[in-house]
Motif scaffolding. Structure first.
Motif, short mmCIF file in Angstrom:
data_model
loop_
_atom_site.label_atom_id
_atom_site.label_comp_id
_atom_site.label_asym_id
_atom_site.label_seq_id
_atom_site.Cartn_x
_atom_site.Cartn_y
_atom_site.Cartn_z
N ASN A 1 31.73 19.58 16.21
CA ASN A 1 31.31 19.40 17.61
C ASN A 1 32.25 20.07 18.59
O ASN A 1 32.22 19.76 19.79
N LYS B 1 33.91 22.59 21.16
CA LYS B 1 33.50 23.58 22.16
C LYS B 1 34.75 24.16 22.79
O LYS B 1 35.70 23.43 23.11
N THR B 2 34.76 25.48 22.97
CA THR B 2 35.91 26.12 23.58
C THR B 2 35.94 25.82 25.09
O THR B 2 34.96 25.34 25.66
N ARG B 3 37.05 26.14 25.70
CA ARG B 3 37.19 25.88 27.13
C ARG B 3 36.17 26.68 27.93
O ARG B 3 35.64 26.20 28.93
N GLU C 1 33.16 27.52 26.99
CA GLU C 1 31.86 26.86 26.87
C GLU C 1 31.80 25.60 27.74
O GLU C 1 30.77 25.34 28.38
N ARG C 2 32.89 24.85 27.78
CA ARG C 2 32.90 23.64 28.61
C ARG C 2 32.80 23.98 30.09
O ARG C 2 32.08 23.32 30.84
N GLU C 3 33.51 25.01 30.51
CA GLU C 3 33.45 25.40 31.92
C GLU C 3 32.07 25.92 32.29
O GLU C 3 31.58 25.67 33.39
N GLU D 1 29.25 24.97 30.94
CA GLU D 1 28.36 23.80 31.04
C GLU D 1 28.52 23.13 32.40
O GLU D 1 27.53 22.73 33.02
N LEU D 2 29.76 22.99 32.86
CA LEU D 2 30.00 22.37 34.16
C LEU D 2 29.37 23.19 35.28
O LEU D 2 28.79 22.65 36.22
N THR E 1 24.12 26.59 26.82
CA THR E 1 25.27 27.45 27.01
C THR E 1 25.19 28.66 26.11
O THR E 1 24.53 28.67 25.09
#
Length: 333
Positions: free
Chosen positions: A81, A83-85, A87-89, A91-92, A103
């Motif tokens: 599960n 997610k790289t930084r 990918e997280r950014e 998504e935000l 994403t």
């Protein structure tokens, strides 16, 4: 062999990305590469023990294959599960814009072109090309130099080379915190100065004890350099470019492990093993010069903070005027 090398390169790049994005990434990366070096030290010993017992050589590969299955299982369980930084950014950003598209759909056609514009990408790639080149050259041809120039005791000279690889592992284990504490740029200057000095001792002092100490200390100083560059890239590269940057750095590092031992072998074949040490000293000095042009993460952080502060200062009067106008308008009505 090609698929094995391809798969190992992918695993190494992914591990560098994941560990580089963690808190205290410099220390975590040093531990990662220390484990890599420890495996490189243990695997030949395992193979030698199997062959020493008159067992089939294929059993060595069976044992290594079994270890890799354990690696596959633990990797799937641990990172299923993840997610790289970047990918997280993303998504935000999509959630803030009300966009529910999954994403990974952003335009990446020019991502490599954007990556190579970063100074850490092309200077760091050159640095790792030189670094891995000198590391593998000393580890491979250092034994030839020892049994030719220092002593004919092959077992004792093999122990000296083992001390060099052990030094690399120890440097990554114990110098990671110091690198993180005092900064990547200044500590790496110290490491490179030690490397150049120890190579000169190994070259000019014809004493076995001095050669053993110089090799071990050279290994200790070499150890943290690779993970330090990877950690530094995380601090100066935008998150969406980090994974590609690490892939580029790793590719050039692998290229150094192929290019410089080949050049060394050609020169030894023409001029003899005496060319090894001046060649390694020249590479180490070239690393020191290259490091001058590596971006300083502390300076990069200050510049970013000043830039962000300037933007806030420029936008504040507009906000104040808008609020004041609205207040006066409401009062007049």
């Amino acid at each position: 062999m090609v698929p094995i090398g391809f798969g190992m390169a992918l695993m190494q790049s992914c591990a560098n990305v994941v560990c580089g994005e963690m808190p205290r990434g410099t220390m975590i990366l040093n531990f990662l590469h220390a484990c890599y070096g420890l495996g490189a030290l243990i695997a030949p010993l395992l193979a030698a023990a199997i062959l020493d017992r008159q067992m089939l050589w294929a059993i060595t590969y069976m044992a290594l294959c079994g270890m890799q299955w354990g690696n596959v299982i633990t990797t799937v369980i641990t990172f299923r599960n993840l997610k790289t930084r970047a990918e997280r950014e993303q998504e935000l950003e999509q959630l803030s814009d009300g966009d529910r598209v999954p994403t990974g759909n952003y335009d990446s056609s020019k991502i490599l072109a954007n990556v190579v514009r970063n100074r850490i990408a092309y200077i760091g790639a050159l640095f790792l090309l030189l670094y891995v080149g000198v590391e593998v050259t000393i580890g491979g041809y250092g034994y030839t130099f020892l049994i030719t120039v220092r002593s004919t005791d092959k077992v004792a000279m093999a122990h000296l080379i083992s001390g060099y690889w052990g030094g690399i592992c120890a440097g990554r284990l114990f110098l990671g915190y110091m690198t993180m504490r005092f900064g990547e740029k200044p500590t790496t200057y110290c490491y490179l100065a030690v490397i150049v000095g120890m190579l000169f001792i190994f070259w000019f002092v014809p004493i076995i004890g001095a050669s053993a100490a110089a090799l071990a200390i050279t290994g200790v100083a070499l150890g943290p350099l690779y993970p330090t560059v990877v950690s530094l890239a995380n601090k100066v590269v935008p998150p969406r470019f980090y994974a590609v940057t690490i892939g580029l750095l790793s590719a050039f590092g692998s290229g150094g492990s192929a290019l410089f031992p080949y050049l060394t072998g050609v020169m030894i074949g023409i001029k003899g093993v005496q060319v090894l040490m001046p060649f390694c000293v020249a590479i180490a000095i070239a690393m020191l010069v290259t490091w001058v042009f590596i971006p300083n993460p502390a300076r990069h952080k200050r510049a970013k903070q000043e830039s962000d502060g300037g933007e806030v200062a420029r936008t504040s009067p507009t906000i104040t005027v808008t609020i004041s106008t609205r207040y006066r308008g409401g009062r007049n009505t």
